[in-house]
Design an enzyme around this catalytic site. Structure first.
Site, PDB file in Angstrom:
ATOM      1  CE  LYS A 259       0.099   8.754   4.445  1.00 15.94           C
ATOM      2  NZ  LYS A 259      -1.243   8.388   4.986  1.00 15.94           N
ATOM      3  CE  LYS A 271      -3.204   2.070   8.676  1.00 15.38           C
ATOM      4  NZ  LYS A 271      -4.479   2.816   8.710  1.00 15.38           N
ATOM      5  CG  ASP A 282      -0.111   5.343   3.715  1.00 14.27           C
ATOM      6  OD1 ASP A 282      -1.011   5.920   3.087  1.00 14.27           O
ATOM      7  OD2 ASP A 282       0.087   5.503   4.943  1.00 14.27           O
ATOM      8  CG  ASP A 341      -3.594   4.543  11.531  1.00 13.50           C
ATOM      9  OD1 ASP A 341      -2.695   4.594  10.661  1.00 13.50           O
ATOM     10  OD2 ASP A 341      -4.620   3.839  11.422  1.00 13.50           O
ATOM     11  NE  ARG A 345      -4.677  13.515   9.739  1.00 14.46           N
ATOM     12  CZ  ARG A 345      -5.969  13.279  10.000  1.00 14.46           C
ATOM     13  NH1 ARG A 345      -6.617  14.025  10.895  1.00 14.46           N
ATOM     14  NH2 ARG A 345      -6.600  12.301   9.382  1.00 14.46           N
TER      15      ARG A 345
HETATM   16  N1  BES Z   1      -2.949   5.581   5.204  1.00  5.54           N
HETATM   17  C1  BES Z   1      -4.119   5.715   5.990  1.00  5.54           C
HETATM   18  C2  BES Z   1      -5.374   5.963   5.140  1.00  5.54           C
HETATM   19  C3  BES Z   1      -5.781   4.841   4.242  1.00  5.54           C
HETATM   20  C4  BES Z   1      -6.628   3.854   4.696  1.00  5.54           C
HETATM   21  C5  BES Z   1      -5.374   4.807   2.926  1.00  5.54           C
HETATM   22  C6  BES Z   1      -7.010   2.830   3.861  1.00  5.54           C
HETATM   23  C7  BES Z   1      -5.757   3.786   2.067  1.00  5.54           C
HETATM   24  C8  BES Z   1      -6.578   2.793   2.544  1.00  5.54           C
HETATM   25  C9  BES Z   1      -3.963   6.870   6.969  1.00  5.54           C
HETATM   26  O1  BES Z   1      -2.693   7.087   7.443  1.00  5.54           O
HETATM   27  C10 BES Z   1      -4.821   6.558   8.148  1.00  5.54           C
HETATM   28  O2  BES Z   1      -4.520   5.596   8.818  1.00  5.54           O
HETATM   29  N2  BES Z   1      -5.839   7.367   8.386  1.00  5.54           N
HETATM   30  C11 BES Z   1      -6.713   7.161   9.489  1.00  5.54           C
HETATM   31  C12 BES Z   1      -7.032   8.502  10.087  1.00  5.54           C
HETATM   32  C13 BES Z   1      -7.768   8.416  11.398  1.00  5.54           C
HETATM   33  C14 BES Z   1      -6.848   7.849  12.466  1.00  5.54           C
HETATM   34  C15 BES Z   1      -8.235   9.791  11.772  1.00  5.54           C
HETATM   35  C16 BES Z   1      -7.976   6.487   8.978  1.00  5.54           C
HETATM   36  O3  BES Z   1      -8.433   6.816   7.886  1.00  5.54           O
HETATM   37  O4  BES Z   1      -8.475   5.611   9.671  1.00  5.54           O
HETATM   38 ZN    ZN Z   2      -1.134   6.461   6.225  1.00  4.99          ZN
HETATM   39 MN    MN Z   3      -2.259   5.905   9.144  1.00  2.00          MN
END
Ligand code: BES
Ligand code: ZN
Ligand code: MN
Length: 495
Positions: A259, A271, A282, A341, A345
């Site tokens: 990624k 966020k 990221d 967010d 994926r």
């Molecule tokens: N990059 C984030 C995940 C992340 C969060 C990595 C904190 C490292 C530290 C990812 O893109 C994300 O935002 N995921 C969301 C998914 C949700 C919207 C289903 C999450 O984990 O809140």
């Molecule tokens: Zn992310």
């Molecule tokens: Mn995200």
């Protein structure tokens, strides 16, 4: 853009005795004594240094406070007992595994920064060499005075190290430093175009085949996931592919996918401000697979490897994709975006479908995919999902090399929670439960039938927001490069 320098530290075999080595400090290992004994005990390798102290080194180090506890560093002036002016005792803890030595050596390298040359006389010389190089890391590319502050240890002479161990430690050290540099480069300097250029440079330097698709090529190819996520940023997305052919007779073909979100604001599903700066990391999965394919080439691993790396910046803007949008992904599946967010994926799905077109034997993808990974497993343990055999193999190899990892399930019922009102599937479920696993279930939809695959969620382990420990500095860590290398070597040996 500032490009940081390669690691200044070198390792080499120590010729002769550590007691007579002409260095600034000589390092010995210590383990806690049995309950009966009062103080720590010297680990194997320290004998000749101890002889200089007439067998009293452990007692002197104990007087200076040493207990043998893991990563404890205790300094003792040698007063002529050995040639080096300083003896350093480092705790290895109770179980003297390769990774215990690697961590201890990393702690020594951090603690002795500003010391030019060291000799290391511990067990597990190969791990010690690797630990020194992994621990001797600084990122100064964005300081106005990069040369100020203590320089990392410049050279480490390691007792018992052989030529192969030397080359391997140097190669692994360079790969991990490269990934950390990419991760630590701020998002105003590292965005898809510049990231792709850096990846191409790394690939060319390693003799890889390099392919970069820009936004026009992505549109022509139908990469709807990468384009959808990337369209909110003025910095348009890229897809980079780096190939190591595997030498004359590669045993197998492996697809790596990482990624590469160069910054994740969350997009329209934005966020919270607190901690958003963390999202500079990221693209840690991308950095790891780029460094790994170059490392496979440098070490001549007889496996064909292609890293397929989607790069995009997830921004909110008048051109950004929206909750409710339906994207047509590479390969034709449609996805309803319910949360912008959950962008990782989407870019990964395109990349995984593309990667499978090469007909690999294995597909391994790694990403900072979910906050839920950290809720489930904490900051130091990656979550591994996928087809059972490869999943368990990756998790076990991760633990072996000191990149902690644990196998996680893909509960079947979660697939139903990704059903969409309008498209083939939605990008999120309607709740937070099993968030790491739901992301894995989403990715599984984009894995070619019958292809053995693994997904390594490194949201926590990829970026150290706490203090340094062992060979792990603050910021980018470079995980899971060593796991991926171990897997490639295991595939070369065992299929
Ligand atoms: N990059 C984030 C995940 C992340 C969060 C990595 C904190 C490292 C530290 C990812 O893109 C994300 O935002 N995921 C969301 C998914 C949700 C919207 C289903 C999450 O984990 O809140
Ligand atoms: Zn992310
Ligand atoms: Mn995200």
């Amino acid at each position: 853009m500032a490009v940081s320098t390669p690691p200044a530290t070198t390792v080499a075999p120590l010729e002769g005795s550590p007691a007579t080595a002409e260095v600034d400090a000589v390092v010995v290992g210590l383990v806690p004594g049995d309950s009966g004994e009062s103080g720590p005990v010297l680990a194997p390798g320290a004998e000749l240094v101890d002889a200089g102290f007439d067998g009293g080194l452990a007692a002197l180090l104990a007087t200076a406070g040493a207990t043998g506890k893991a990563e404890e560093v205790v300094r003792l002036p040698s007063r002529g007992a050995v040639r080096a002016p300083l003896v350093v005792g480092v705790g290895l803890g109770k179980a003297v595994t390769a990774d215990a030595v690697r961590r201890a050596a990393g702690a020594v390298a951090r603690s002795l920064s500003g010391t030019a040359t060291i000799a290391v006389a511990t067990p597990e010389p190969a791990a010690a060499a690797e630990g020194v190089l992994l621990g001797a890391y600084r990122f100064t590319a964005f300081r106005s005075e990069p040369g100020s502050g203590k320089a990392p240890v410049s050279s480490a002479l390691v007792a018992g190290l052989d030529a192969a161990g030397t080359e391997r430690a140097a190669a692994i050290g360079e790969a991990v430093h490269t990934a950390r540099d990419l991760i630590n480069t701020p998002p105003n300097a590292l965005y898809p175009e510049t990231f792709a250029a850096r990846a191409a440079e790394i690939g060319e330097a390693a003799g890889l085949t390099v392919e970069v698709l820009d936004d026009t090529a992505l549109a022509e190819g139908g990469f709807g996931g990468i384009l959808g996520v990337g369209q909110g940023s003025s910095r348009l997305p890229r897809l980079v592919r780096l190939t190591w052919a595997g030498g004359a007779a590669p045993a197998k073909k492996v697809a790596l996918v990482g990624k590469g979100i160069t910054f994740d604001t969350g997009g329209i599903s934005i966020k919270p401000a607190a901690g958003m700066d963390h999202m500079t990391s990221d693209m840690s999965g991308a950095a790891a697979v780029i460094a790994t394919v170059a490392l496979a080439a440098r070490l001549n691993v007889p496996v064909a490897v292609t890293a397929t790396v989607p790069m995009a910046e997830n921004m909110p803007s008048d051109t950004a994709y929206r909750p409710g949008d339906v994207l047509t992904m590479y390969g034709g599946k449609t996805v309803e975006v319910l949360n912008t967010d959950a962008e990782g994926r989407l870019i990964l799905a395109d990349a995984m479908v593309r990667a499978a077109e090469d007909a690999p034997d294995y597909l391994v993808e790694t990403s900072t995919l979910t906050g839920a990974q950290m809720v489930a497993l904490g900051n130091r343990t990656a979550g591994v999902m996928g087809s059972e055999e490869l999943r368990d193999r990756v998790a076990a190899l991760g633990r072996e090399v000191g990149e902690d990892a644990w196998a996680m399930p893909l509960p079947e019922h979660l697939r139903g929670e990704l059903d969409s009102r309008v498209a083939d599937l939605a990008n999120v479920t309607g709740n937070r439960f099993g968030g790491m696993l739901a992301a894995g279930i989403f990715l599984r939809e984009f894995v070619a039938d019958g292809l053995a695959w693994a997904h390594i969620d490194i949201a926590g382990p990829s970026f150290n927001t706490g203090g340094p420990w062992g060979y792990t500095p603050k910021g980018g860590t470079g995980t899971p490069i060593r796991t991926l290398l171990a897997l490639l070597e295991d595939i070369a040996a065992n299929g």
